[in-house]
Design an enzyme around this catalytic site. Structure first.
Site, mmCIF file in Angstrom:
data_model
loop_
_atom_site.group_PDB
_atom_site.id
_atom_site.type_symbol
_atom_site.label_atom_id
_atom_site.label_comp_id
_atom_site.label_asym_id
_atom_site.label_seq_id
_atom_site.Cartn_x
_atom_site.Cartn_y
_atom_site.Cartn_z
ATOM 1 N N ASP A 143 0.839 -1.197 0.000
ATOM 2 C CA ASP A 143 0.000 0.000 0.000
ATOM 3 C C ASP A 143 0.876 1.249 0.000
ATOM 4 O OD1 ASP A 143 -2.285 1.796 0.581
ATOM 5 O OD2 ASP A 143 -3.349 -0.042 1.077
ATOM 6 N N HIS A 222 -3.829 6.332 2.793
ATOM 7 C CA HIS A 222 -4.521 5.103 2.367
ATOM 8 C C HIS A 222 -3.958 3.860 3.063
ATOM 9 C CE1 HIS A 222 -5.603 1.897 -0.578
ATOM 10 N NE2 HIS A 222 -6.634 2.669 -0.872
ATOM 11 N N SER A 546 -11.308 -0.478 -1.567
ATOM 12 C CA SER A 546 -10.066 -0.448 -0.772
ATOM 13 C C SER A 546 -10.348 -0.624 0.713
ATOM 14 C CB SER A 546 -9.384 0.916 -0.913
ATOM 15 O OG SER A 546 -8.566 0.957 -2.034
#
Ligand SMILES: *[C@@H]1O[C@H](CO)[C@@H](O)[C@H](O)[C@H]1NC(C)=O
Ligand SMILES: *[C@@H]1O[C@H](CO)[C@@H](O)[C@H](O)[C@H]1NC(C)=O
Ligand SMILES: *[C@@H]1O[C@H](CO)[C@@H](O)[C@H](O)[C@H]1NC(C)=O
Ligand SMILES: *[C@@H]1O[C@H](CO)[C@@H](O)[C@H](O)[C@H]1NC(C)=O
Ligand SMILES: *[C@@H]1O[C@H](CO)[C@@H](O)[C@H](O)[C@H]1NC(C)=O
Ligand SMILES: *[C@@H]1O[C@H](CO)[C@@H](O)[C@H](O)[C@H]1NC(C)=O
Length: 768
Positions: A143, A222, A546
Site C-alpha cells: 500500500d 490510504h 479499498s
C-alpha cells in the site's frame, strides 16, 4: 563469467539514478520467468544479468544500468529498462513466461482527493473460539506505507516478534528502525519502478506543498487506513471532526503488521509490486492485503503483477486478499484470478446526513461529512442562473471551475449538479461555490451514498429530492434554505447495500469464475490516517472497495489464528460459504444507487459473517495442481505452465476440461448448451468424530433444472473428502444470466454456494 557479473552487480548499487535515465528510448519491462525452483538466489541474479548482457550486445555496464529489480524468492524474473526490440528478444528466450510493460495500478478508494466517511466498530469476539493466537499472524500490506506513531499501531502488551520472521525495518526519510515495534514488525519501500516512469517525481516541488517521504512513512493516508482497518489496536476515542465518536479497532487487533510501501500518489507500478511480493514471501507473512488493482479490462493472468505475485504467494500457503475495483459498471470487476479473495464494498448501518430546512417548512435530508452549518436561512438559487463569463447556464449548473458569477452567487445557497460517473471532485465544487461567494450548496447526484467533507455547509441529494427542491425554487418568489451540520445516523436504511461504485461481475477474463467473491463494508469507513496531509487529521472517513478489502483481511487473520493449517483456498471457502445474500432485515440485499435487488455479480457469495467463518463445516479446497489444471483449461501452453509451477505434470494428465470445474465455492456456467455437469469436492472441517450428514438444498436459477448427485453426503471425521456432481439442464426458456444457490445443510451448519448460468447465445437449449 559469473563472478565478473557479480562484481559488477555490487557496483551497480553505487550508480546514480541519473546514469540510469540515460537510456531514454527504453521503457521499463517486467520479465516473468515462473517459479523460482530450487535455485540459489545468487545464481538467479547471475542468470538475470547474463540475459541482460546478451541483449545489450555484451555490454556489462549497460546491462547493469538497465536493471531495476531481480525477483528471486517468491518467483523468478526481473525488471529492466529495455527497448521494444530487446524486450521482444528476451520474450523468445526459453526460460521466459511473459514480458510486459511496467503498468500503473490504482488505489481502490473512491474520490481519493475527497476524504469521505464512517465507522469500523466491528467487535469480533467470536463465541466458542479463542483468537488469541492472532499474535502469531503476520499481515503484509502492499500500500502507501504507514504512520507508525498512530495509536492503532501501538505495541503495548504485545508479545515478542514471532520467531522465524525474516522481514526488516528499512530506514529512510523520517523513518528508522526504532519506528518498528512488536506491532509494526516490518516496513520496506519500493520506488525504482515508479521513478523510472516519473521523471518529474512527486519528490520534486509539489504544488500543494505536500510532503512525500522516501521511506515506509505514509504521506497519503490510504495505507495507514487499510492497515488499521484490518489490524489496528483499540483506540478509545476515534472520530472524524467529532463525528462518529467512539472506540474502534481493526478486525484482528493483535495481529502483526508488515508494511510494503509500493504505492505513491500517482499509483503503484508492476515492477515495484512484484518486488514487494517477492520480499513478503521470503519475509514470512501469512496474508497479503492489497487494496489496489488494474483498471478494467484486466490483462491476462501472467501479464499482471498482482496475478503473478499472488499465484506464487498462494502456492506457498499465503492468503491474498484484494479489492474488486471502484468502476461500478457491469463487467468492470478486476483482480480476477481464482486464487485471490476479491472483495466488493457495501454500506453499513450508519450514515452521515445533514438536515436541509426549506423556506416552506419542509425539512429534507442530504448526505454529507461537512460539520459546518448555516446560522440562518439564505436565498437558494439554481446554479444555472448564476452563470458567469462565457459559461452557459447548462455548464454552470454543474458548478464547474470559474463558471459562477460572484454578483449572482454571493450570500446564496446554490443548487448544483454532478454528472453521473464523472470523476470531478465534489469537494472542489463546494470550493468553487465558496470562491464565488456562496454560503451553502446542495448537490444533486445519484450516488448519494458516499459522504463528502465539503468546505461549506453542503449535502448531496438524489434526483428525486433534487427535483422537489427545483420545483420549490421554481414555484416560490423568494425561496430559501438552511443547511445544518452533518450527523451520524444509525440504522436509517436497509443495510448492508452494495455500494454503487463497487465493480461488478461477470469476470471479463474467465467468465467461469465468479467475481467478486464476497462483500464487506467499504462505505464511509473511519480508520487511522496520516497527519502528513491536509488538515493533519489522525483519523479519516473513506469509501471504496479499498476499505472493504481489509475487513476481509482481518477475518482471514482470525481464521489463521484458530485454524493455522488451513490452506488459502480453505480459508477463502469458509468466508464465502458462510456469507449472506440477505441484509440485516432479512430481505435480499439491494444495490445502490437505484436500490435494485442484488445478485452474485454484485456481492459474490454475499456479505461476510465473521461470527460463522470459524466453523464452516465443509470447505471447497484447492491446491496448486488444481490451479494448474484451471490454467490448462483456459489455454496456457505446457511450456509456460512448467516454468510457472516448476514441476513435471502435463495438461493431459490433469483432470479438468472446463474452467467451471475448478473446485471453487461458487459455480458459473456461462455457455450452457443442453446440459452440463461439474464435480466438486467438499472437505469436512467440523469438530465431530461421529458421522455427520449433509443434505443438498437447491434454489435453481430461473428456467434451469439442477440435479445434485448424491443428494446427501456422510462424513466420518475431520479432513474427510466427498464429491458430488451438479448437472444443469434447461427446463424452460431463459435469457441472459440467471442466479440460484446450492446449500449443503447439516443440523448445525449451512454451506452455501451461488449458482450462475447463462444460455449459450442463440441456443436456448431447445435442441439442435
Ligand atoms: C525459492 O527460493 C527460496 C529461497 O529464497 C527457497 O526456500 C524455496 O524453496 C524456493 N522455491 C522452490 C519452489 O524451490
Ligand atoms: C530514529 O528517529 C527518532 C525520531 O524520529 C530518533 O529519536 C531516534 O534517535 C532515531 N534512531 C536512530 C537509530 O537513528
Ligand atoms: C455578473 O453578473 C452581473 C449582474 O448580472 C453582470 O453585470 C456582470 O457582467 C457579470 N459578470 C460576469 C463576469 O459575467
Ligand atoms: C424549473 O423551471 C425551469 C425554467 O425556468 C425549467 O427548465 C425546469 O424544468 C423547472 N424545473 C422543475 C422541477 O419544475
Ligand atoms: C521431472 O522429470 C525429470 C525427468 O523425468 C526428473 O529428473 C525430475 O526430477 C522431475 N522433476 C520434478 C520436479 O518432478
Ligand atoms: C446431455 O447433452 C448431450 C448432448 O450435448 C446428450 O447427448 C445427453 O443425452 C444429455 N444428457 C442428459 C442427461 O440430458
Amino acid at each position: 563469467m559469473g563472478s565478473t557479473i557479480n562484481i559488477f552487480f555490487g557496483l551497480f548499487i553505487c550508480l546514480s539514478l541519473a546514469q540510469i535515465t540515460i537510456l531514454t528510448s527504453a521503457k521499463v519491462y517486467v520479465v516473468y520467468m515462473g517459479g523460482n525452483d530450487s535455485d540459489d538466489p545468487d545464481d538467479i541474479l547471475t542468470k538475470n544479468h547474463e540475459m541482460l548482457v546478451s541483449v545489450h550486445s555484451g555490454s556489462v555496464e549497460e546491462a547493469h544500468a538497465s536493471h531495476l529489480y531481480s525477483y528471486k524468492h517468491g518467483f523468478r524474473g526481473f525488471a529492466a529498462k529495455l527497448t521494444d526490440d530487446q524486450a521482444l528478444h528476451i520474450a523468445k528466450m526459453p526460460e521466459v513466461v511473459s514480458v510486459f510493460e511496467n503498468k500503473r495500478r490504482s488505489l481502490h478508494t473512491t474520490h481519493s482527493w475527497d476524504f469521505i466517511g464512517l465507522v469500523g466498530e466491528e467487535t469480533m469476539e467470536i463465541p466458542g473460539f479463542s483468537t488469541k493466537d492472532q499474535v502469531n499472524v503476520i499481515i503484509g500490506f502492499i500500500d502507501t506505507g504507514i504512520w507508525p506513531e498512530s495509536e492503532s499501531f501501538s505495541d503495548v502488551d504485545m508479545p515478542p516478534v514471532p520467531a522465524g520472521w525474516k522481514g526488516k525495518c528499512q530506514s529512510g526519510e523520517e523513518f528508522n528502525i526504532s519506528h518498528c515495534n512488536r506491532k509494526l514488525i516490518g516496513a520496506r519501500y519500493y520506488l525504482s519502478g515508479y521513478e523510472a516512469e516519473n521523471q518529474n517525481s512527486e519528490f520534486d516541488d509539489d504544488p500543494k506543498n505536500k510532503k512525500t517521504f522516501r521511506s515506509p512513512r505514509d504521506s497519503n493516508g490510504h495505507g495507514t487506513h487499510t492497515a488499521s482497518t484490518a489490524a489496528g489496536r483499540y483506540v478509545s476515542d476515534m472520530n472524524y471532526k467529532g463525528l462518529a465518536r467512539g472506540g474502534a479497532r481493526g478486525g484482528a487487533p493483535m495481529a502483526r503488521v508488515a508494511v510494503y510501501k509500493t504505492c505513491w500518489d500517482s499509483g503503484c507500478y508492476d515492477a515495484d509490486l512484484l518486488a514487494a511480493f517477492d520480499d513478503a514471501v521470503r519475509d514470512g507473512v501469512h496474508i497479503v492485503s492489497l487494496s489496489l488493482g488494474p483498471d478494467a479490462p484486466q490483462g491476462d493472468y501472467f501479464s499482471d503483477a498482482i496475478s503473478i505475485g499472488s499465484f506464487h504467494a498462494v502456492s506457498r500457503g499465503i492468503s491474498v486478499v484484494s479489492s474488486v475495483g471502484n468502476e461500478g459498471a457491469k463487467g468492470s470487476a478486476t483482480n480476477l484470478a481464482p486464487w485471490i479473495i476479491t472483495v466488493a464494498a457495501t454500506s453499513i448501518d450508519r450514515e452521515f446526513t445533514a438536515d436541509l430546512e426549506m423556506g416552506n417548512g419542509v425539512t429534507l435530508k442530504g448526505e454529507s461529512l461537512s460539520v459546518l452549518q448555516m446560522g440562518a436561512p439564505a436565498r437558494i438559487i439554481s446554479a444555472s442562473i448564476a452563470n458567469g463569463g462565457y459559461f452557459t447556464p447548462y455548464q454552470s449548473s454543474y458548478c464547474l471551475e470559474s463558471s459562477l458569477n460572484y454578483t449572482k452567487t454571493r450570500g446564496k445557497v446554490l443548487l448544483c449538479r454532478h454528472a453521473e460517473r464523472s470523476s470531478e471532485s465534489k469537494v472542489r465544487k463546494s470550493e468553487v461555490v465558496k470562491e464565488a461567494g456562496g454560503i451553502g450548496m446542495i448537490l444533486i447526484d445519484e450516488n448519494v451514498d458516499v459522504a463528502i467533507p465539503f468546505v461549506i455547509p453542503a449535502a448531496i441529494v438524489g434526483k428525486k429530492v433534487g427535483n422537489r427542491i427545483l420545483s420549490y425554487i421554481n414555484k416560490t418568489r423568494r425561496p430559501s434554505s438552511r443547511i445544518y451540520a452533518s450527523e451520524a445516523v444509525l440504522g436509517s436504511k436497509p443495510a448492508p447495500r452494495v455500494a454503487s461504485f463497487s465493480s461488478k461481475g461477470p469476470n471479463g477474463l474467465t467468465p467461469e469464475i465468479l467475481k467478486p467473491d464476497v462483500a464487506a463494508p467499504g462505505l464511509n469507513i473511519l480508520a487511522a490516517w496520516s497527519p502528513a496531509i491536509g488538515q493533519k487529521m489522525k483519523y479519516n472517513i473513506l469509501s471504496g472497495t479499498s476499505m472493504a478489502c481489509p475487513h476481509v483481511t482481518g477475518i482471514v487473520a482470525l481464521i489463521k489464528a484458530v485454524h493455522p493449517t488451513w490452506s488459502p483456498s480453505a480459508i477463502k471457502s469458509a468466508i464465502m460459504t458462510t456469507a449472506s445474500s440477505f441484509d440485516k432485515a432479512g430481505k435480499p440485499m439491494r444495490v445502490d444507487p437505484e436500490g435494485r435487488r442484488g445478485n452474485p455479480f454484485d456481492y459474490g457469495s454475499g456479505f461476510v459473517d465473521p461470527t460463522t467463518v470459524l466453523n464452516p463445516g465443509l470447505v471447497y479446497d484447492s491446491t496448486t495442481v488444481d490451479y494448474k489444471a484451471f490454467l490448462c483449461s483456459i489455454g496456457y501452453d505446457q511450456k509456460s505452465l512448467r516454468l510457472i509451477t516448476r514441476d513435471n505434470t502435463t495438461c493431459e494428465n490433469l483432470p479438468t476440461s472446463s474452467p467451471s470445474s475448478l473446485n471453487y465455492p461458487s459455480i458459473v456456467i456461462p455457455y450452457l448448451k443442453s446440459n452440463f455437469s461439474v464435480t466438486r469436492t467438499l472437505t469436512y472441517v467440523g469438530n465431530s468424530d461421529k458421522k455427520t450428514i449433509f443434505r443438498a438444498m437447491v434454489a435453481p436459477p430461473h428456467g434451469v433444472e439442477v440435479d445434485i448427485v448424491p443428494r446427501s453426503l456422510v462424513f466420518d471425521g475431520y479432513g474427510r473428502k466427498m464429491s458430488f456432481t451438479a448437472t444443469f439442464r434447461f427446463s424452460g426458456p431463459t435469457r441472459g444470466y440467471v442466479f440460484g444457490w446450492l446449500q449443503w445443510r447439516s443440523e448445525k451448519v449451512r454451506v452455501s454456494a451461488p449458482l450462475v448460468v447463462r444460455a449459450m447465445p442463440f441456443d436456448m437449449g431447445l435442441g439442435e
